[in-house]
Design a protein around this motif. Structure first.
Motif, PDB file in Angstrom:
ATOM      1  N   UNK A 298      -2.826   1.975   4.737  1.00 33.83           N
ATOM      2  CA  UNK A 298      -2.709   0.627   4.174  1.00 33.83           C
ATOM      3  C   UNK A 298      -1.996  -0.261   5.201  1.00 33.83           C
ATOM      4  N   UNK A 299      -2.525  -1.458   5.483  1.00 38.17           N
ATOM      5  CA  UNK A 299      -1.908  -2.359   6.464  1.00 38.17           C
ATOM      6  C   UNK A 299      -0.490  -2.755   6.064  1.00 38.17           C
ATOM      7  N   UNK A 300       0.459  -2.428   6.909  1.00 38.45           N
ATOM      8  CA  UNK A 300       1.863  -2.695   6.607  1.00 38.45           C
ATOM      9  C   UNK A 300       2.130  -4.192   6.455  1.00 38.45           C
ATOM     10  N   UNK A 301       1.489  -5.006   7.316  1.00 39.95           N
ATOM     11  CA  UNK A 301       1.721  -6.447   7.262  1.00 39.95           C
ATOM     12  C   UNK A 301       1.297  -7.052   5.940  1.00 39.95           C
ATOM     13  N   UNK A 302       0.179  -6.574   5.393  1.00 41.07           N
ATOM     14  CA  UNK A 302      -0.323  -7.099   4.119  1.00 41.07           C
ATOM     15  C   UNK A 302       0.609  -6.691   2.982  1.00 41.07           C
ATOM     16  N   UNK A 303       1.098  -5.443   3.037  1.00 41.18           N
ATOM     17  CA  UNK A 303       2.035  -4.969   2.014  1.00 41.18           C
ATOM     18  C   UNK A 303       3.310  -5.804   2.047  1.00 41.18           C
ATOM     19  N   UNK A 304       3.856  -6.025   3.249  1.00 41.93           N
ATOM     20  CA  UNK A 304       5.095  -6.787   3.369  1.00 41.93           C
ATOM     21  C   UNK A 304       4.923  -8.203   2.868  1.00 41.93           C
ATOM     22  N   UNK A 305       3.757  -8.789   3.138  1.00 41.15           N
ATOM     23  CA  UNK A 305       3.480 -10.143   2.658  1.00 41.15           C
ATOM     24  C   UNK A 305       3.503 -10.193   1.133  1.00 41.15           C
ATOM     25  N   UNK A 306       2.962  -9.160   0.486  1.00 36.87           N
ATOM     26  CA  UNK A 306       2.961  -9.127  -0.975  1.00 36.87           C
ATOM     27  C   UNK A 306       4.375  -8.911  -1.516  1.00 36.87           C
ATOM     28  N   UNK A 307       5.149  -8.059  -0.864  1.00 36.93           N
ATOM     29  CA  UNK A 307       6.543  -7.842  -1.277  1.00 36.93           C
ATOM     30  C   UNK A 307       7.325  -9.149  -1.179  1.00 36.93           C
ATOM     31  N   UNK A 308       7.185  -9.827  -0.047  1.00 40.41           N
ATOM     32  CA  UNK A 308       7.899 -11.093   0.156  1.00 40.41           C
ATOM     33  C   UNK A 308       7.489 -12.111  -0.907  1.00 40.41           C
ATOM     34  N   UNK A 309       6.202 -12.112  -1.264  1.00 42.74           N
ATOM     35  CA  UNK A 309       5.725 -13.033  -2.287  1.00 42.74           C
ATOM     36  C   UNK A 309       6.334 -12.753  -3.649  1.00 42.74           C
ATOM     37  N   UNK A 310       6.447 -11.459  -3.993  1.00 43.78           N
ATOM     38  CA  UNK A 310       7.053 -11.085  -5.277  1.00 43.78           C
ATOM     39  C   UNK A 310       8.516 -11.526  -5.338  1.00 43.78           C
ATOM     40  N   UNK A 311       9.242 -11.268  -4.252  1.00 45.40           N
ATOM     41  CA  UNK A 311      10.667 -11.617  -4.234  1.00 45.40           C
ATOM     42  C   UNK A 311      10.842 -13.133  -4.271  1.00 45.40           C
ATOM     43  N   UNK A 345       6.621  -0.229  -3.401  1.00 47.28           N
ATOM     44  CA  UNK A 345       5.706   0.775  -3.952  1.00 47.28           C
ATOM     45  C   UNK A 345       4.607   0.108  -4.771  1.00 47.28           C
ATOM     46  N   UNK A 346       4.985  -0.896  -5.585  1.00 49.82           N
ATOM     47  CA  UNK A 346       3.989  -1.612  -6.375  1.00 49.82           C
ATOM     48  C   UNK A 346       3.033  -2.398  -5.505  1.00 49.82           C
ATOM     49  N   UNK A 347       3.569  -3.032  -4.452  1.00 49.01           N
ATOM     50  CA  UNK A 347       2.722  -3.818  -3.553  1.00 49.01           C
ATOM     51  C   UNK A 347       1.741  -2.926  -2.812  1.00 49.01           C
ATOM     52  N   UNK A 348       2.209  -1.773  -2.368  1.00 45.28           N
ATOM     53  CA  UNK A 348       1.319  -0.864  -1.638  1.00 45.28           C
ATOM     54  C   UNK A 348       0.185  -0.371  -2.534  1.00 45.28           C
ATOM     55  N   UNK A 350      -0.986  -1.975  -5.143  1.00 44.21           N
ATOM     56  CA  UNK A 350      -1.842  -3.122  -5.405  1.00 44.21           C
ATOM     57  C   UNK A 350      -2.792  -3.369  -4.238  1.00 44.21           C
ATOM     58  N   UNK A 351      -2.275  -3.337  -3.011  1.00 45.77           N
ATOM     59  CA  UNK A 351      -3.115  -3.539  -1.830  1.00 45.77           C
ATOM     60  C   UNK A 351      -4.131  -2.418  -1.706  1.00 45.77           C
ATOM     61  N   UNK A 352      -3.706  -1.190  -1.989  1.00 51.55           N
ATOM     62  CA  UNK A 352      -4.619  -0.040  -1.921  1.00 51.55           C
ATOM     63  C   UNK A 352      -5.774  -0.227  -2.910  1.00 51.55           C
ATOM     64  N   UNK A 353      -5.459  -0.700  -4.116  1.00 52.97           N
ATOM     65  CA  UNK A 353      -6.497  -0.918  -5.124  1.00 52.97           C
ATOM     66  C   UNK A 353      -7.478  -1.997  -4.666  1.00 52.97           C
ATOM     67  N   UNK A 354      -6.953  -3.093  -4.098  1.00 52.17           N
ATOM     68  CA  UNK A 354      -7.824  -4.167  -3.641  1.00 52.17           C
ATOM     69  C   UNK A 354      -8.766  -3.692  -2.538  1.00 52.17           C
ATOM     70  N   UNK A 355      -8.227  -2.965  -1.565  1.00 48.27           N
ATOM     71  CA  UNK A 355      -9.058  -2.481  -0.455  1.00 48.27           C
ATOM     72  C   UNK A 355     -10.119  -1.505  -0.951  1.00 48.27           C
ATOM     73  N   UNK A 356      -9.725  -0.639  -1.871  1.00 45.12           N
ATOM     74  CA  UNK A 356     -10.654   0.342  -2.418  1.00 45.12           C
ATOM     75  C   UNK A 356     -11.786  -0.340  -3.180  1.00 45.12           C
ATOM     76  N   UNK A 357     -11.448  -1.316  -3.998  1.00 41.47           N
ATOM     77  CA  UNK A 357     -12.472  -2.019  -4.773  1.00 41.47           C
ATOM     78  C   UNK A 357     -13.372  -2.865  -3.879  1.00 41.47           C
ATOM     79  N   UNK A 358     -12.810  -3.414  -2.796  1.00 41.13           N
ATOM     80  CA  UNK A 358     -13.650  -4.146  -1.842  1.00 41.13           C
ATOM     81  C   UNK A 358     -14.677  -3.207  -1.205  1.00 41.13           C
ATOM     82  N   UNK A 359     -14.239  -1.987  -0.884  1.00 48.99           N
ATOM     83  CA  UNK A 359     -15.155  -1.010  -0.292  1.00 48.99           C
ATOM     84  C   UNK A 359     -16.247  -0.625  -1.288  1.00 48.99           C
TER      85      UNK A 359
END
Length: 450
Positions: A298-311, A345-348, A350-359
């Motif tokens: 999972x792309x670390x940058x995308x996960x961090x962006x989602x974490x920052x957004x939640x906070x 953990x939640x962001x990762x 969430x990103x994993x689910x999005x990437x999987x569903x896109x595939x």
């Protein structure tokens, strides 16, 4: 234009792009036009000054910088398309020194969707709760309807759970009055736990006119985290009186004349609602099973962006008050470190689910029609209590139309594979999901899926 791709990690690449200077010739006209709107030259209206005068005023370097700023987004997009990259983040662009007459060179680091090997859906199995028995669920709905039409009646006995009381409250900390915790005529449902800790226990058994003292820890205001002494006085005690489930009630609470008709209508609604709840549970469980069965980076940058957004969203909701944030964490028995760990953990996931569903959407060639997107917009606008057009305007202003389409496509892709999964309930009975998840028939438009 020349471009090459350097793989930095399985989920991140660097694009190296070189643009021959002669390819920029067509961009100079646009650059001069843009600068002409910014530069005021005596004798010429805005936007009408000749290119040579503009260049003489701002300098050749400023013109070159404008050209490069205009051309880089275009050339970046061309390089991404040429390399067939599935980018999922904004690029970090670094431009080399700009020299007049020399090729323009820049690099762009960007996160990409990783390669995902999808599992055989027919080998997946999920289990969900069985649908409640109809009578039990109908009784619950009718009881809720009775409560909506119930009336409050004053009683002379002591208060108990479920009663509605009016209260006067006075609080002190070390003998000092606490204005935020002092009030008169406050309405409260006993046992609801909606006010300060210890209040429900203190009013249990009190009749109108009686009072009691108790201690509690304040969680907000000037005396937050302090122990307070509270005096509560009961002004009135009322119990909720519920109507009988008879024909008179049916006529009052619905368009039906008899209780039998009302019960039958509620039964039909409840049955459909319970089936829909089970269908949603099936979809959620299938997604969880897919995530657990599919391993990919999972792309670390995308996960961090989602974490920052939640906070950031959390902080904005409390006015960016760091002290209040710390108190909230303390009240929940957690620390900032634990909060951020849980958010990650939640962001990762969430990103994993999005990437999987896109595939999956790519594999299933899932498309969302304009009609389906419109239905999604109407549904969401109703949820947020907005007019559909106002909701669309807000999405456009925030640049979220694309995200809405992506979510609709992911949901549709997930629905399209559910019928391939083995689904049973907690009683071991096979669950028929075709009522809600019907795969497109051969030759049909995939946009017709339920």
């Amino acid at each position: 234009m020349k471009s090459s791709v350097e793989q930095l990690t399985p989920t991140r690449v660097k694009l190296n792009v070189e643009i021959p200077f002669e390819e920029l010739s067509s961009e100079f006209e646009g650059a001069y036009a843009a600068l002409a709107q910014q530069v005021r030259i005596p004798g010429f209206r805005p936007g009408k000054a000749p290119a040579k005068l503009i260049e003489a005023r701002v300098g050749r370097d400023a013109v070159l910088a404008q050209v490069v700023n205009d051309v880089i987004p275009v050339k970046y997009s061309e390089a991404v398309e040429e390399a067939d990259l599935k980018v999922i983040s904004n690029p970090e662009i670094d431009v080399a020194e700009i020299v007049d007459g020399q090729p323009v060179k820049f690099t762009a680091e960007v996160d990409i969707r990783p390669e995902i090997k999808l599992p055989d859906y027919s080998k997946l199995a999920v289990k969900v709760d069985s649908v409640k028995e109809g009578d039990e669920a109908v009784d619950e709905q009718l009881e809720g309807l009775r409560e909506r039409f119930g009336t409050l009646k004053a009683v002379e006995r002591g208060a108990k759970d479920g009663d509605h009381v009016t209260l006067d409250l006075e609080a002190t900390v070390d003998g000092k009055p606490v204005p935020d915790a002092t009030t008169e005529g406050l309405t409260h449902e006993v046992g609801s736990g909606q006010l300060i800790d210890g209040l429900d226990e203190a009013v249990q058994g009190l009749k109108a006119g009686e009072q009691a003292d108790f201690s509690t820890k304040l969680v907000a205001g000037e005396f937050a985290d302090s122990d307070a002494n509270v005096t509560v006085k009961v002004g009135s005690v009322k119990e909720r009186e519920l109507p009988e489930l008879d024909d008179e009630f049916a006529q009052m609470a619905s368009e039906f004349d008899t209780m039998d008709e009302l019960r039958a209508a509620v039964g039909e609604q409840v049955g459909q609602s319970l089936k829909m709840e089970q269908a949603n549970a099936v979809r959620d469980q299938v997604l969880e099973e897919l995530i657990d069965k599919t391993d990919f980076p999972v792309p670390e940058g995308v996960v961090q962006e989602e974490v920052d957004g939640q906070i950031a969203q959390m902080m904005q909701s409390i006015g960016n008050d760091e002290a209040m944030f710390e108190r909230l964490l303390e009240a929940q028995g957690t620390t900032r470190e634990d909060f951020e760990k849980e958010a990650r953990e939640g962001a990762e996931r969430s990103v994993r689910a999005q990437l999987l569903l896109d595939a999956i959407a790519d594999e299933e060639k899932t498309e969302v029609s304009q009609e389906e997107l419109t239905q999604q917009i109407i549904f969401l606008s109703q949820r947020y209590g907005m007019a559909p057009q106002d909701f669309v305007n807000q999405l456009q202003q925030s640049g979220q139309i694309g995200a809405l389409y992506a979510d609709a496509r992911r949901n549709k892709a997930l629905s399209s594979i559910v019928t391939n999964v083995k689904v049973t309930d907690d009683k071991g009975k096979k669950v028929d999901v075709t009522e809600f998840f019907t795969p497109p028939q051969e030759g049909e438009d995939e946009g017709d899926d339920a």
